[in-house]
Design a protein around this motif. Sequence first.
Motif, short mmCIF file in Angstrom:
data_model
loop_
_atom_site.label_atom_id
_atom_site.label_comp_id
_atom_site.label_asym_id
_atom_site.label_seq_id
_atom_site.Cartn_x
_atom_site.Cartn_y
_atom_site.Cartn_z
N ALA A 17 -6.44 1.07 -13.03
CA ALA A 17 -6.15 -0.16 -12.27
C ALA A 17 -6.43 -1.40 -13.10
O ALA A 17 -5.78 -2.43 -12.94
CB ALA A 17 -6.99 -0.18 -10.99
N GLY A 70 -1.91 7.74 -6.69
CA GLY A 70 -3.07 6.90 -6.90
C GLY A 70 -3.40 6.71 -8.37
O GLY A 70 -2.66 7.16 -9.27
N ARG A 75 0.84 -1.21 0.00
CA ARG A 75 0.00 0.00 0.00
C ARG A 75 0.87 1.24 0.00
O ARG A 75 1.78 1.38 0.82
CB ARG A 75 -0.89 -0.02 1.24
CG ARG A 75 -1.65 1.28 1.51
CD ARG A 75 -2.87 1.35 0.66
NE ARG A 75 -3.85 2.28 1.21
CZ ARG A 75 -4.04 3.51 0.77
NH1 ARG A 75 -3.29 4.00 -0.20
NH2 ARG A 75 -4.98 4.26 1.32
N ALA A 96 -2.48 3.73 -3.87
CA ALA A 96 -2.87 2.47 -4.51
C ALA A 96 -2.55 1.31 -3.58
O ALA A 96 -1.75 1.45 -2.64
CB ALA A 96 -2.16 2.29 -5.85
N ALA A 130 -5.23 -5.04 -8.22
CA ALA A 130 -4.83 -3.66 -7.93
C ALA A 130 -6.06 -2.83 -7.60
O ALA A 130 -7.14 -3.01 -8.18
CB ALA A 130 -4.09 -3.06 -9.12
N TRP A 131 -5.89 -1.92 -6.64
CA TRP A 131 -6.91 -0.94 -6.29
C TRP A 131 -6.24 0.43 -6.23
O TRP A 131 -5.07 0.55 -5.83
CB TRP A 131 -7.52 -1.26 -4.94
CG TRP A 131 -8.40 -0.17 -4.40
CD1 TRP A 131 -9.73 -0.01 -4.60
CD2 TRP A 131 -7.99 0.94 -3.58
NE1 TRP A 131 -10.19 1.12 -3.97
CE2 TRP A 131 -9.14 1.73 -3.33
CE3 TRP A 131 -6.77 1.34 -3.07
CZ2 TRP A 131 -9.09 2.89 -2.57
CZ3 TRP A 131 -6.72 2.50 -2.31
CH2 TRP A 131 -7.87 3.26 -2.05
N GLY A 132 -6.95 1.44 -6.64
CA GLY A 132 -6.38 2.78 -6.59
C GLY A 132 -7.46 3.84 -6.53
O GLY A 132 -8.62 3.62 -6.91
#
Length: 626
Positions: free
Chosen positions: A476, A470, A465, A525, A517-519
């Motif tokens: 993503a 971001g 993290r 992110a 992946a998350w952002g």
Amino acid sequence: MAFRTRIWARRARVVGVRVARLVRTGVAGLVPGSRHVVRAVHRKWRRSLQFRTVLTTLMLAIASFAVVGAYLSNQIANNLFQERLAQAESETRYNVKQVQDTFDGAQVTDQSSVITLVYDTLNAVEGRGSVIQRYVFEAMPDQTKPRNRWVESRASDQLTISVIPTELRTAVQDSGKEQFWASTEFPVGTQDRPGIAVGNKVTFNGTVYELYLIYDLNTAQKTLDEIQNVLLAGAAALALMIGAVAWYVTRNVVSPVSHAALVSEKLAAGQLQERMVVKGEDEVARLGASFNHMAASLQEQITQLATLSQMQQRFVSDVSHELRTPLTTVRMAAEVLYDAREEFDPINKRSAELLYHQVERFQSLLADLLEISRFDAGVAMLDAEPTDIVQVISHVLDGVAPVAAEYGSRVTLNAPAESIIAEMDDRRFDRILRNLVLNALEHGEGRPVSISVAANDTAVAVAVRDHGIGMSQAEAARVFDRFWRADPARARTTGGSGLGLSIAAEDTKLHNGWLQAWGKKGSGANFRLTLPLHQGGIITKSPLQLEPADVGIPGTGRERTLVLLDPSVPEPRLAVGKQHGDGLPNVEGDPDGGAPDGGAADGGTATGTADAGSTGSTGAGTKEWS
């Protein structure tokens, strides 16, 4: 006698219990069987168009036959009844007239003669006519009984006045010379038969009698039953014929569709030479021809694309291999110039440094291209063995310490106190995690980076993290594409090749794992890697959530935490992390969790630059897990 009665009652109860048990057992066995049949029919209904069409046709045909058959049966029964009723009324009028004429012309005065006359007259009526008929002869009630009334009632065998409906008797009694009828049933032997009762009044020797002639409709009922049986048999035969026709017609339509589905599945499986069999010139034949044309076109295009892909892969592989030898020579020359850069003037010194770093970057790009070519060729192999996840992560953190120091990012590792052993290829896992951490440092804008580790019964997860620039959801979704960059104008400062995350995704696929992946713009992110604990295992749920709940990603259970680099410390110091009773490490020499010599520590977190058992990094110390 009472003793025998009790014995028989006890035997009856035993027999009843046994019969109830057998019935209960039979019902218990039928219920699962019926459920199995219902499920099988439902599954067949959902999966077979032919079965659904034939069954629907049969149901509609049977419903139509039932409606038409009921209508025809009702009409035939009504016509037969009306015919028998008209015949019964006509014959009754004639017979009643004959009886009344006989009674009126009789010259009898004694009892024996009167009884004989009535008996003979009524028997003559019973045998007269084309339909079997019976009679009931009954004196009307509430009459003054004359002296010579020697006959009160008489009827055919087994008949009594009770077979006459009450409504019919009331109508006859209240009328004059009118004739009335009603449907009834009368006993013949051991069975009841349908019939028509027709009533009139006759007078004999001053006494009024009720005379009912009963006509047997058993012959008409048998005729109706035969007609209904014929209709039923005809309907069954027609239903079977319609079902056979529907099956044949739907088979001619569904079979090509099923064949097309089978050929499509084979085409999807890579058997591009499969084609449909085309017969005739109708719509189905044109469909098959069009399908074959489409399959041939797809085969040609796929073959072309496969050929181009193979040429591309071979080209990349050949070029990469051919560049290794001259690149090695160039690198050696660059290293010589780089080592002697202090003897150069400032311009040449800067040129030597640029040359050295760009050659290093070019060599990294070449190595990535070779690895990608191995993935594309399908020759990448997984060398899995039991590995301690935390040890590999510690090694990765030691390697990225200089980069973290360059960016000024505070890197924190949150891991369970106990070791996590998983079957994996430690070299590929090291490469995956290194790519994720370097990516987080590059895009973290100097803000903290946290690494969390957790495991469940089937999988282990590592989340990296950052709190930098971001990315959006669309970015993503494409972050693992080769050479993809969210901002093409942004310059690379770490020498990345643009293939790191793509290689990480391929390494994850070899482990049968997940890399997600998350952002969010402005919030950083989060990259989550989930791998099965055992080779060949199936992941059902990741131990860590993909979207962070807050700024940090908390670990689970008892944890150990290491701060790899804290920019607030002017000079990195030696830090030894020990396990606290609350699951967090404490700096050696400070039992209260404080930082030695002014170092910052929060919640028992060791602050400093740590090196897992190595001393190769500037300002590196040693750490110890308890």
